[in-house]
Enzyme design. Structure first.
Site, mmCIF file in Angstrom:
data_model
loop_
_atom_site.group_PDB
_atom_site.id
_atom_site.type_symbol
_atom_site.label_atom_id
_atom_site.label_comp_id
_atom_site.label_asym_id
_atom_site.label_seq_id
_atom_site.Cartn_x
_atom_site.Cartn_y
_atom_site.Cartn_z
ATOM 1 N N CYS A 18 -5.874 -12.579 7.601
ATOM 2 C CA CYS A 18 -5.430 -13.372 8.740
ATOM 3 C C CYS A 18 -5.129 -14.800 8.337
ATOM 4 C CB CYS A 18 -6.505 -13.388 9.819
ATOM 5 S SG CYS A 18 -6.964 -11.752 10.375
ATOM 6 N N GLY A 44 -0.343 -12.679 8.919
ATOM 7 C CA GLY A 44 -0.655 -11.804 10.043
ATOM 8 C C GLY A 44 0.475 -11.796 11.037
ATOM 9 N N ASN A 119 -10.894 -15.516 9.211
ATOM 10 C CA ASN A 119 -10.117 -14.836 8.178
ATOM 11 C C ASN A 119 -11.113 -14.250 7.187
ATOM 12 O OD1 ASN A 119 -8.152 -15.999 5.337
ATOM 13 N ND2 ASN A 119 -8.262 -13.954 6.205
ATOM 14 N N GLY A 120 -11.026 -12.962 6.967
ATOM 15 C CA GLY A 120 -11.942 -12.305 6.050
ATOM 16 C C GLY A 120 -12.445 -11.019 6.667
ATOM 17 N N TYR A 259 -0.321 -11.955 -4.371
ATOM 18 C CA TYR A 259 0.495 -11.481 -3.261
ATOM 19 C C TYR A 259 0.347 -12.270 -1.972
ATOM 20 C CZ TYR A 259 2.178 -8.564 0.537
ATOM 21 O OH TYR A 259 2.818 -8.123 1.640
HETATM 22 P P1 5GP Z 1 2.982 0.449 -2.069
HETATM 23 O O1 5GP Z 1 4.364 0.627 -1.592
HETATM 24 O O2 5GP Z 1 2.765 0.786 -3.498
HETATM 25 O O3 5GP Z 1 1.984 1.111 -1.173
HETATM 26 O O4 5GP Z 1 2.641 -1.113 -1.930
HETATM 27 C C1 5GP Z 1 3.189 -2.020 -2.847
HETATM 28 C C2 5GP Z 1 3.999 -3.056 -2.141
HETATM 29 O O5 5GP Z 1 3.238 -3.559 -1.044
HETATM 30 C C3 5GP Z 1 4.311 -4.218 -3.048
HETATM 31 O O6 5GP Z 1 5.705 -4.474 -2.950
HETATM 32 C C4 5GP Z 1 3.499 -5.363 -2.510
HETATM 33 O O7 5GP Z 1 4.301 -6.536 -2.464
HETATM 34 C C5 5GP Z 1 3.080 -4.962 -1.141
HETATM 35 N N1 5GP Z 1 1.658 -5.226 -0.870
HETATM 36 C C6 5GP Z 1 0.633 -5.247 -1.717
HETATM 37 N N2 5GP Z 1 -0.524 -5.524 -1.072
HETATM 38 C C7 5GP Z 1 -0.213 -5.705 0.214
HETATM 39 C C8 5GP Z 1 -0.964 -6.020 1.383
HETATM 40 O O8 5GP Z 1 -2.175 -6.238 1.368
HETATM 41 N N3 5GP Z 1 -0.256 -6.127 2.531
HETATM 42 C C9 5GP Z 1 1.075 -5.930 2.581
HETATM 43 N N4 5GP Z 1 1.715 -6.075 3.737
HETATM 44 N N5 5GP Z 1 1.804 -5.602 1.512
HETATM 45 C C10 5GP Z 1 1.176 -5.492 0.342
HETATM 46 MG MG MG Z 2 6.412 -6.372 -1.980
#
Ligand code: 5GP
Ligand code: MG
Length: 488
Positions: A18, A44, A119-120, A259
């Site tokens: 968040c 979020g 957040n957490g 990320y």
């Molecule tokens: P996958 O498609 O392998 O399930 O997820 C990888 C993609 O999801 C990557 O492009 C990465 O940027 C994104 N991603 C990785 N961790 C997270 C997350 O915690 N939340 C979201 N929304 N995207 C994520």
């Molecule tokens: Mg991505």
């Protein structure tokens, strides 16, 4: 009215990363908060809320959807008068998305009102909640955060700050919090410092925010990070810092750099953008391959791909174009929609792919959905070879500290070795940056196993904070609660 049987802390559902914001000492507190939340929208997208205090009473507006949609109307902001406000962006893949789960949460306690934005993720929330329910507490939401307000309410200490500390000494997990009372804005980070929180200043007003990009948007000056275990109290007398918890080794979430945080944020002294570029450069040094072009998976793979291309001396091109009018793929709840989401989101830029040996760079592989779809798309656009390079180590473990990761059995790297992953995503080659390479990119010699600098549990399984609910067998599916289904 329907009743559903579900569990409030389902590890594949209600975990959420968040964004939080708080400001004290400006007449347009809610408007500043709305702008801050807008800058934190990436943390979020499901719902957002603001609570202000106008000298007499608390005002609240919470709604499902993006900040712009919820707070873009002047009349909404006019309904949130006051010199102090806090706000929250919620991110969740939950199907159980109801308004009562939108923060900030507000409670009228014996000493007055308090609003809390978190957040957490608390790792003993279920255990605490069960204890409180047995002794008569009535919960209004399914959020872990609500246990904090209950514990504050029950504390026998006299001052609100002591009550908050008292409450937090009973919870485990990762939390950055902002709290608003009639007299004070309070911000704090858990002793392990897993989640970020920064302090800013704007013409006499103090600001607390998840990331510095929320200070930039309102032209505020970045003062410093709130320290792990630090509690900051802002009121009429100014700003006071407390260290109420016993000292603990801090372990900031390394995935924030990989990320989660916005690339233009400065987190604990590191530019997120430059950290990503350095990870890309490490990746190129460790896992070079002869190719014609380096292409990022946008947007999350872009800085790492820039770093990779510069280090490998291979041309960088935007060979995949992202449609910005769709949210992050993860927010879609079902696998089918998630697949569709990836297609809706990206398109191949054929002129930079056809006939080429392509290196694709992304920040992470979670389920493998994105990589599989992107590689198929790049091959359809005529790539001769496709080499996948990932700017994080394999994600082998779920996060219980507030990043939304699926349960372990759905993590590609938890159930496949490298070669099996390569086959699954249909790449000609696949490589991840090593754990030491990642730490080198963060300015360390490598990962010091005796004293790791960061929380890297998603890659190592080394969880720095106890997982009481998990290890106590209290995970969601094993316990069923009857919850009232509501429509928001
Ligand atoms: P996958 O498609 O392998 O399930 O997820 C990888 C993609 O999801 C990557 O492009 C990465 O940027 C994104 N991603 C990785 N961790 C997270 C997350 O915690 N939340 C979201 N929304 N995207 C994520
Ligand atoms: Mg991505």
């Amino acid at each position: 009215m329907t009743f559903v049987s579900t569990n409030p802390f389902d590890d594949d559902k209600l975990h959420e990363e968040c964004g939080i914001f708080g400001i004290y000492g400006t007449p347009d507190a809610a408007a500043h908060t709305a702008l801050g939340l807008h800058a934190l929208q990436h943390r979020g997208q499901e719902a957002s809320g603001i609570v202000s205090y106008d000298g007499t009473r608390f005002n609240s507006h919470r709604a499902m959807g993006h900040v712009g949609a919820n707070f873009g109307q002047p009349k909404v902001i006019q309904g949130l008068p006051g010199d102090a406000a806090i706000g929250h962006n919620r991110y969740s893949t939950s199907g159980d998305t109801v308004l009562r789960n939108v923060q900030p949460i507000y409670a009228d306690l014996a000493f007055g009102g308090i609003a809390v934005a978190h957040n957490g993720n608390l790792t003993n929330a279920y255990a605490v909640r069960s204890r409180l329910v047995k002794s008569g507490s009535i919960f209004q939401s399914t959020m872990d955060t609500e246990v904090i307000t209950h514990l504050i309410a029950r504390s026998e200490k006299h001052h609100v700050v002591d009550r908050i500390v008292d409450a937090l000494k009973q919870v485990e997990g990762a939390y950055s919090l902002v709290c608003l009372t009639a007299k004070k804005l309070i911000g704090l980070r858990d002793p392990t410092g897993v989640r970020p929180l920064v302090l800013g200043h704007l013409k006499g007003a103090w600001i607390l925010a998840s990331e510095t990009c929320a200070l930039d948007i309102i032209g505020a000056e970045f003062v410093r990070d709130v320290e792990p275990g630090e509690l900051i109290v802002i009121d009429e007398s100014g700003l006071n810092s407390h260290k109420p918890f016993p000292p603990t080794a801090s372990r900031f979430c390394i995935f924030e750099y990989i990320y989660f945080s916005r690339p233009d944020s400065i987190v604990e002294g590191h530019s997120v953008y430059n950290a990503r570029k350095r990870i890309g450069a490490e990746l190129a040094r460790e896992n070079g391959v002869d190719a014609d072009v380096v292409i990022p998976v946008p947007d999350s793979g872009v800085p790492a791909a820039i770093g990779y291309a510069a280090e490998a001396k291979i041309p960088f091109e935007l060979g995949i174009i992202r449609n910005h009018y769709i949210g992050r793929t993860f927010i879609e709840p079902t696998d089918q929609i998630r697949h569709l989401g990836v297609k809706l989101k990206h398109n191949a830029n054929r002129v930079h792919i056809e006939g080429k040996r392509v290196i694709l760079v992304d920040d992470s592989i979670v389920r493998g959905t994105t990589s599989t779809k992107i590689i198929e798309m790049v091959r359809e656009a005529g790539a001769r070879e496709v080499h996948m390079r990932i700017a994080s180590p394999p994600t082998t473990h779920s996060c219980f500290y507030g990043v939304d990761t699926p349960e372990r059995s759905k993590l590609l790297a938890a159930i496949h070795d490298l070669e099996a992953m390569r086959t699954y995503i249909k790449a000609d080659s696949l490589a991840f940056v090593s754990m030491d390479g990642l730490y080198r990119a963060m300015g360390q010699k490598g990962r010091d196993a005796a004293k790791p600098q960061f929380c890297d549990a998603c890659f190592s399984g080394d969880y720095p904070i106890p997982l009481t609910d998990e290890t106590g067998g209290q995970t969601s599916r094993s316990v069923q609660l009857s919850l009232l289904a509501e429509t928001a």
